[in-house]
Design an enzyme around this catalytic site. Structure first.
Site, short mmCIF file in Angstrom:
data_model
loop_
_atom_site.label_atom_id
_atom_site.label_comp_id
_atom_site.label_asym_id
_atom_site.label_seq_id
_atom_site.Cartn_x
_atom_site.Cartn_y
_atom_site.Cartn_z
N ASN A 298 -12.20 -31.21 -10.87
CA ASN A 298 -13.22 -31.38 -11.82
C ASN A 298 -14.71 -31.43 -11.34
O ASN A 298 -15.43 -32.27 -12.20
CB ASN A 298 -12.78 -32.51 -12.71
CG ASN A 298 -12.56 -33.71 -11.80
OD1 ASN A 298 -12.63 -33.79 -10.87
ND2 ASN A 298 -12.76 -34.97 -12.83
N MET B 111 4.11 -12.10 10.77
CA MET B 111 4.19 -10.79 10.27
C MET B 111 2.66 -10.07 10.37
O MET B 111 1.67 -10.96 10.08
CB MET B 111 4.90 -10.75 8.89
CG MET B 111 6.31 -10.76 9.01
SD MET B 111 7.10 -10.39 7.47
CE MET B 111 8.97 -10.10 8.35
N ASP C 90 1.27 -9.78 3.36
CA ASP C 90 0.35 -9.57 4.43
C ASP C 90 -1.23 -9.71 4.03
O ASP C 90 -2.21 -9.95 4.98
CB ASP C 90 0.33 -8.05 5.17
CG ASP C 90 1.55 -8.03 5.91
OD1 ASP C 90 2.31 -9.02 6.26
OD2 ASP C 90 2.07 -6.80 5.60
N ASP D 299 0.82 -1.14 -0.01
CA ASP D 299 0.07 0.00 0.23
C ASP D 299 0.74 1.34 -0.08
O ASP D 299 0.48 2.21 -0.70
CB ASP D 299 -0.92 0.03 1.17
CG ASP D 299 -0.43 0.13 2.38
OD1 ASP D 299 0.76 -0.45 2.68
OD2 ASP D 299 -1.09 0.71 3.54
N ARG E 81 5.28 -29.14 25.21
CA ARG E 81 5.65 -27.74 25.29
C ARG E 81 4.21 -26.77 24.79
O ARG E 81 3.48 -27.13 23.95
CB ARG E 81 6.75 -27.32 24.76
CG ARG E 81 8.03 -27.36 25.47
CD ARG E 81 9.21 -26.87 24.91
NE ARG E 81 10.48 -27.38 25.81
CZ ARG E 81 11.60 -27.97 25.23
NH1 ARG E 81 11.69 -27.92 24.01
NH2 ARG E 81 12.68 -28.11 26.18
N THR F 173 -10.68 -32.94 -4.49
CA THR F 173 -9.91 -33.91 -5.70
C THR F 173 -8.81 -32.91 -6.52
O THR F 173 -9.17 -31.83 -6.66
CB THR F 173 -10.86 -34.17 -6.83
OG1 THR F 173 -10.17 -34.70 -7.78
CG2 THR F 173 -11.81 -33.17 -7.12
N ILE F 174 -7.78 -33.53 -6.42
CA ILE F 174 -6.78 -32.91 -7.09
C ILE F 174 -7.02 -32.62 -8.50
O ILE F 174 -6.48 -31.56 -8.89
CB ILE F 174 -5.37 -33.85 -7.09
CG1 ILE F 174 -5.79 -35.12 -7.95
CG2 ILE F 174 -4.91 -34.17 -5.45
CD1 ILE F 174 -4.37 -35.88 -8.45
N SER F 175 -7.92 -33.19 -9.14
CA SER F 175 -8.08 -32.77 -10.53
C SER F 175 -9.01 -31.62 -10.79
O SER F 175 -9.14 -31.03 -11.61
CB SER F 175 -8.97 -34.07 -11.18
OG SER F 175 -8.25 -35.24 -10.84
N ARG G 209 -16.61 -36.64 -17.16
CA ARG G 209 -16.49 -36.49 -15.99
C ARG G 209 -15.58 -35.10 -15.53
O ARG G 209 -14.72 -34.93 -14.72
CB ARG G 209 -15.55 -37.51 -15.22
CG ARG G 209 -16.12 -38.80 -15.31
CD ARG G 209 -15.07 -39.89 -15.09
NE ARG G 209 -14.34 -39.73 -13.98
CZ ARG G 209 -14.83 -40.21 -12.77
NH1 ARG G 209 -15.65 -40.97 -12.53
NH2 ARG G 209 -14.05 -40.12 -11.56
P1 ADP Z 1 4.95 -1.16 0.87
O1 ADP Z 1 4.80 -0.69 -0.59
O2 ADP Z 1 5.44 -2.40 0.96
O3 ADP Z 1 3.69 -0.86 1.69
P2 ADP Z 1 6.65 1.07 2.00
O4 ADP Z 1 5.48 1.55 2.73
O5 ADP Z 1 7.96 1.04 2.53
O6 ADP Z 1 6.05 -0.55 1.56
O7 ADP Z 1 6.81 1.96 0.53
C1 ADP Z 1 7.79 1.77 -0.43
C2 ADP Z 1 8.13 3.10 -0.98
O8 ADP Z 1 7.02 3.63 -1.56
C3 ADP Z 1 8.59 4.03 -0.21
O9 ADP Z 1 10.05 3.90 0.41
C4 ADP Z 1 8.61 5.37 -0.82
O10 ADP Z 1 9.64 5.37 -1.86
C5 ADP Z 1 7.24 5.22 -1.55
N1 ADP Z 1 6.06 5.65 -0.68
C6 ADP Z 1 5.43 5.14 0.29
N2 ADP Z 1 4.38 6.03 0.58
C7 ADP Z 1 4.62 7.23 -0.32
C8 ADP Z 1 4.25 8.34 -0.23
N3 ADP Z 1 2.94 8.73 0.62
N4 ADP Z 1 4.54 9.46 -1.07
C9 ADP Z 1 5.64 9.04 -1.95
N5 ADP Z 1 6.16 8.02 -1.89
C10 ADP Z 1 5.73 7.06 -1.18
#
Ligand code: ADP
Length: 729
Positions: free
Chosen positions: A535, A197, A155, A108, A190, A531-533, A684
Site C-alpha cells: 500500500n 534449466m 525459462d 516458442d 563445501r 510491506t506485505i500490504s 493509508r
Molecule cells: P515449446 O513450446 O515448449 O517451445 P517445443 O519446441 O517442443 O516446445 O514445441 C512443441 C510442439 O509445437 C512441437 O512438438 C510441435 O508439435 C509444435 N511445433 C514446434 N515448432 C514447430 C514448427 N516450426 N512447425 C510446426 N509445429 C511446430
C-alpha cells in the site's frame, strides 16, 4: 461479436506451473461471455488426432485447477504437426467440432507451430474443399482461423514479455533448492555447482544468482571474458578469504564461453576442486525437472488468470484483419502483441548466441535483464574490483534504517545495498531498530544503534526473513525531529536509505518537510517500499508483498484440501493488509476464492445475502467434481462489524450446510509528488490502486454474482441487527 463462438484451449510444449490456471480462466471466461469452451488434450497431438482429444468443458470441470501443478489437459511433443499432413488433419478436426477460435499456451516452439498453422490455414481449408472433405458452404464460417497465444514457459525466454507463465514458480523452486544446498555446503565448507534449466536463456540462472547471493553465475547470453577460469576462482577465493564457508556457482545448462564452446558443470567443478588451486570439496547438483514441478506461485496464478481472461477477450474482438496476437505482460500491464514478431525476436536471440554475437543477444533481452546482470556483478564481487569504486571525494556515508513491520526481502535488500556500497567504495552504516533505536540508543557502545555492517554476517541475509537490523514503527516526529536531525549531523551521514512500508513513507515525508528547519536533513533520502500490504503510494509493487501472497496461497490450498473428507465446506479466512485489499484480492485471485471482502468495497448485508444465495446454488449444483472446500477471504479491516467469525456463523446459519470458520521494475519518484498527488493519507493507501480492476476478474471466475450497491444497503449496523436482517431475507 458475431454469433456464439466455440473456443478451444490447449497447452503445448514443455509444461509449466500456471498452465492449469490458464485453462481455468479461459474456460470460465469463455462461458461467462456466452461462448462454448473446449479443451484440446495432449497439445498438437490431440489436435491432429481429434475425436475424444477435443472435449467440451463446463464451468465446474475446471474447479480447483488453480492449485494444481503441470497441465491437467496434457501436453506432448508432436512430430506430425511439423508436417503439412498433420496440420491438415488438425484443420479438419477443428472444423468437425465447429471450433472457430484457438487459444494456445506454450513456449516458442508451440507458438511457432501456431503461427505456421495460422499462415497456412486458408490453404488447408481450400484443400479440405478441393478434396471434397467438406463443401464450400460448410467451410464458409471457417475461412479465417482466430488464434491467440499465451506464453507458458519456465525459462522466461520469450521476447516481448517481462515474464512467462511459470517462470517465477521455477525460480522460487530453484531458490528453495539453493537455500537447502547452502545449509549443507556451509556445514561442510563445501562448494556446489548448481545446474539450472535454460538452453538459450539465462534468466533462471541469473535471477537465482541475484536472489540467493551466489558467488558466480554462467549464462548463455553473456559469456565472461576469456579468462573466466581465473575470474571465477578469484571471486571464490576472495569470498573464502572474507570468511565465507560455502561456495555456490549457478550455471545455466546452455552456458557458453566467448568462442561458443559449452561450459559444463564438470568443468566448473574440476576448477574449484583443483588441488593446485582452490582445492575445494566440490559437488554438482543438477536440479532438472524439480524446476518444472509443483503448483504455481501466486504471481504465476495471477498472470495465468489475467492473461487467460485477456486471451478470450482478444479472441472475441478479433476480426479477419487483426494480426494474430500473443498476450504479454509489460511493466505490470497485460498487453497484446504481434505473435509473429515475438517469436521472430526470440529466435534472433538464439541465433545471436549461435553466432557468438553476445552483445546483440543481451540487447535483445529486455532492459531489466541487463540491469539484473549488472547488479549481480556489482553485488557479488564485493571489493574485488577496485575499478568499480568511485573517486574518494564522491564516497558517501549511508545510514540504513528499517521502518514499520517486517516484510520478506528486507534483509535481502539491506544485503544488496551494503554490497553495492562496498563495491563502490561507500560506507554503509546500520541504524538498528528504526528511528526509535536511533534516537534512544545511539551511544558509542558496541551494542549502540549505529554500527558499521559486518559483511560476513550481512552476506548470509539474502534468504533470511524478518529484519536483522531491527525495525520499529516510530516516526521521526515521535522520536523527536530535532534529535534525529542532530544525530544525522553528529554521525556525518551523507545519505539515508529507508526500507519499509507506509510508516517509512510517512517518515520520509516528515523528514522532507523538516528540511527547512534542520539543514542536516538536506541529504539524499531514499525509500525502498517493503510491506506485505503493498500500500505504498508511488509504486505498484512493494518488497514482501509477493512472499506474503505465496504464503497465503499455500495456506489456502492446504485448507481447501483439508475439507476433502467432508465436502461442502466453506472457510472464511481473514487476511492482513491494513486498509488495503491488495493481499485479499490477489490472494483470492490466486486460490479462486468464492468471494473476497475488501476495505475499498466494504461489506454490506446485501452483499452477504447475495453470496449466501450464490453458495446455496453452487452447492446444489455440485456433482462432486472436486472435493476441495470453498474459500472466502476477508481483509482484517474490510468491515467494523463483519469479521471472519461472524460471516462464517451467518453462512452456517443460512446455508444449513457444513461450514467452518477460521479467524485466521524500479522507478524513483520524488516523495513530494507521491505524497501530494498519489496518497490517500487517512486510509493509508495509494489513491489509485492498479489492482482494483482485478477484483472483477476475481469475482467472475468463481461465478460470484455481480453485486450492484443499492441505496438501501445498510451501513454501520450492529451485530444484533445483522441477525435480524439475515433472518428476514
Ligand atoms: P515449446 O513450446 O515448449 O517451445 P517445443 O519446441 O517442443 O516446445 O514445441 C512443441 C510442439 O509445437 C512441437 O512438438 C510441435 O508439435 C509444435 N511445433 C514446434 N515448432 C514447430 C514448427 N516450426 N512447425 C510446426 N509445429 C511446430
Amino acid at each position: 461479436m458475431a454469433g456464439k463462438k466455440k473456443i478451444a484451449i490447449m497447452t503445448s510444449g514443455g509444461d509449466s506451473p500456471g498452465m492449469n490456471g490458464v485453462v481455468r480462466a479461459c474456460v470460465r471466461m469463455a462461458i461467462h461471455m456466452g461462448c462454448e469452451a473446449y479443451c484440446v488434450y495432449e497439445g498438437y497431438e490431440g489436435l491432429v488426432r481429434g475425436g475424444n482429444f477435443i472435449r467440451r468443458m463446463q464451468w465446474l470441470d475446471v474447479r480447483g485447477w488453480l492449485s494444481e501443478g503441470g497441465t491437467l489437459i496434457g501436453t506432448a511433443r508432436c512430430m506430425a504437426f511439423f508436417e503439412r499432413a498433420g496440420r491438415l488433419a488438425a484443420a479438419k478436426n477443428l472444423v468437425a467440432e465447429g471450433i472457430d477460435a484457438l487459444i494456445i499456451c506454450g513456449g516458442d516452439g508451440s507458438l511457432t507451430g501456431a503461427d505456421r498453422f495460422r499462415a497456412e490455414w486458408p490453404s488447408l481449408i481450400q484443400e479440405l474443399e478441393d478434396t471434397g472433405v467438406y463443401t464450400a458452404l460448410q467451410l464458409q464460417p471457417y475461412r479465417h482461423l482466430n488464434i491467440v497465444g499465451l506464453v507458458g514457459s519456465i525459462d522466461n525466454d520469450l521476447s516481448g514479455t517481462d515474464a512467462t507463465i511459470g517462470c517465477y514458480s521455477a525460480l522460487a523452486r530453484v531458490c528453495y533448492a539453493v537455500d537447502l544446498i547452502e545449509a549443507t555446503a556451509s556445514s561442510h565448507s563445501r562448494a556446489f555447482v548448481v545446474e539450472v534449466m535454460g538452453r538459450h536463456c539465462g534468466w533462471l540462472a541469473l535471477m537465482a544468482g541475484v536472489a540467493t547471493g551466489a558467488d558466480f553465475i554462467f549464462i548463455p547470453e553473456k559469456p565472461r571474458e576469456d579468462n573466466w577460469r581465473e575470474e571465477m576462482c578469484g571471486v571464490v577465493e576472495h569470498h573464502r578469504k572474507l570468511g565465507r564457508r560455502k561456495t555456490i556457482v549457478i550455471i545455466a545448462e546452455g552456458a557458453l564461453d566467448r568462442e561458443g564452446n559449452k561450459i559444463t558443470s564438470e568443468m566448473v567443478k574440476d576448477l574449484l576442486a583443483d588441488k593446485k588451486g582452490l582445492g575445494l570439496d566440490t559437488r554438482i547438483t543438477t536440479l532438472g525437472h524439480v524446476q518444472r514441478g509443483g503448483t504455481a506461485v501466486a504471481y504465476d496464478r495471477m498472470l495465468a488468470t489475467l492473461q487467460g481472461v485477456e486471451a478470450v477477450k482478444a479472441v472475441l474482438e478479433a476480426t479477419p484483419e487483426t494480426p494474430t496476437c500473443v498476450i504479454t505482460i509489460n511493466e505490470n500491464k497485460i498487453v497484446r502483441k504481434g505473435l509473429i514478431e515475438a517469436v521472430q525476436e526470440t529466435k534472433m536471440v538464439a541465433k545471436a548466441i549461435e553466432n557468438q554475437d553476445f552483445d546483440r543477444a543481451m540487447g535483445l533481452r529486455d532492459t531489466e535483464f541487463s540491469e539484473q546482470y549488472r547488479s549481480f556483478m556489482m553485488t557479488t564481487a564485493v571489493q574485488v574490483n577496485k575499478k568499480m569504486q568511485v573517486p574518494e571525494k564522491d564516497r558517501m556515508k549511508i545510514g540504513f534504517i528499517n521502518v514499520g513491520a517486517p516484510a520478506g526481502g528486507m534483509n535481502a535488500a539491506v544485503r544488496a545495498g551494503v554490497a553495492y556500497c562496498l563495491s563502490r567504495g561507500h560506507e554503509p552504516i546500520a541504524i538498528y531498530n528504526g528511528f526509535a533505536g536511533f534516537a534512544r540508543h545511539h551511544g558509542d557502545s558496541p551494542l549502540g544503534a549505529v554500527r558499521p555492517f559486518d559483511w560476513l554476517e550481512v552476506d548470509g541475509w539474502a534468504s533470511k526473513g524478518g529484519s536483522e537490523i531491527g525495525t520499529n514503527r516510530e516516526l521521526p516526529s515521535e522520536s523527536g525531529m530535532e534529535t534525529i536531525a542532530d544525530l544525522i549531523e553528529q554521525y556525518k551521514f551523507d545519505a539515508l536509505f529507508l526500507i519499509g512500508g507506509f510508516e517509512a513513507f510517512h517518515a520520509v515525508c516528515q523528514l522532507r518537510k523538516a528540511r527547512e528547519q534542520f539543514p542536516s536533513l538536506c541529504i539524499p533520502i531514499t525509500l525502498l517500499p517493503a510491506t506485505i500490504s503493498n500500500n505504498v503510494p508511488g509504486t505498484e509493487y512493494s518488497l514482501g508483498s509477493d512472499t506474503c501472497l505465496n504464503e497465503l496461497v499455500e495456506y489456502c490450498d492446504k485448507i481447501k484440501q483439508s475439507a476433502s473428507a467432508t465436502r461442502r465446506r466453506v472457510f472464511v479466512i481473514e487476511t492482513q493488509g491494513g486498509r488495503s485489499g491488495y493481499v485479499a484480492t490477489l490472494g483470492g485471485l490466486g486460490v479462486g476464492a468464492t468471494a473476497v471482502y475488501t476495505p475499498e468495497e466494504g461489506v454490506s448485508l446485501e452483499m452477504l445475502a447475495a453470496d449466501v444465495r450464490h453458495l446455496k446454488k453452487v452447492f446444489a449444483q455440485d456433482q462432486g467434481q472436486s472435493r476441495a472446500g470453498r474459500l472466502i477471504l476477508i481483509n482484517e479491516k474490510a468491515s467494523k462489524v463483519y469479521n471472519a467469525r461472524l460471516i462464517a456463523e451467518i453462512l452456517r446459519e443460512e446455508a444449513h450446510g457444513r461450514f467452518e470458520s477460521r479467524a485466521l521494475g524500479v522507478v524513483f519518484t520524488p516523495v513530494a509528488k507521491v505524497e501530494e498527488e498519489k496518497t490517500d493519507c487517512p486510509t493509508r493507501r495509494p489513491k489509485a490502486e492498479f489492482w482494483l480492476e482485478m477484483k472483477d476478474i476475481g469475482d467472475i471466475l468463481p461465478g460470484r454474482p455481480k453485486y450492484v450497491p443499492r441505496e438501501s444497503d445498510l451501513t454501520g449496523i450492529k451485530p444484533k441487527d445483522v441477525k435480524r436482517g439475515i433472518e428476514g431475507f
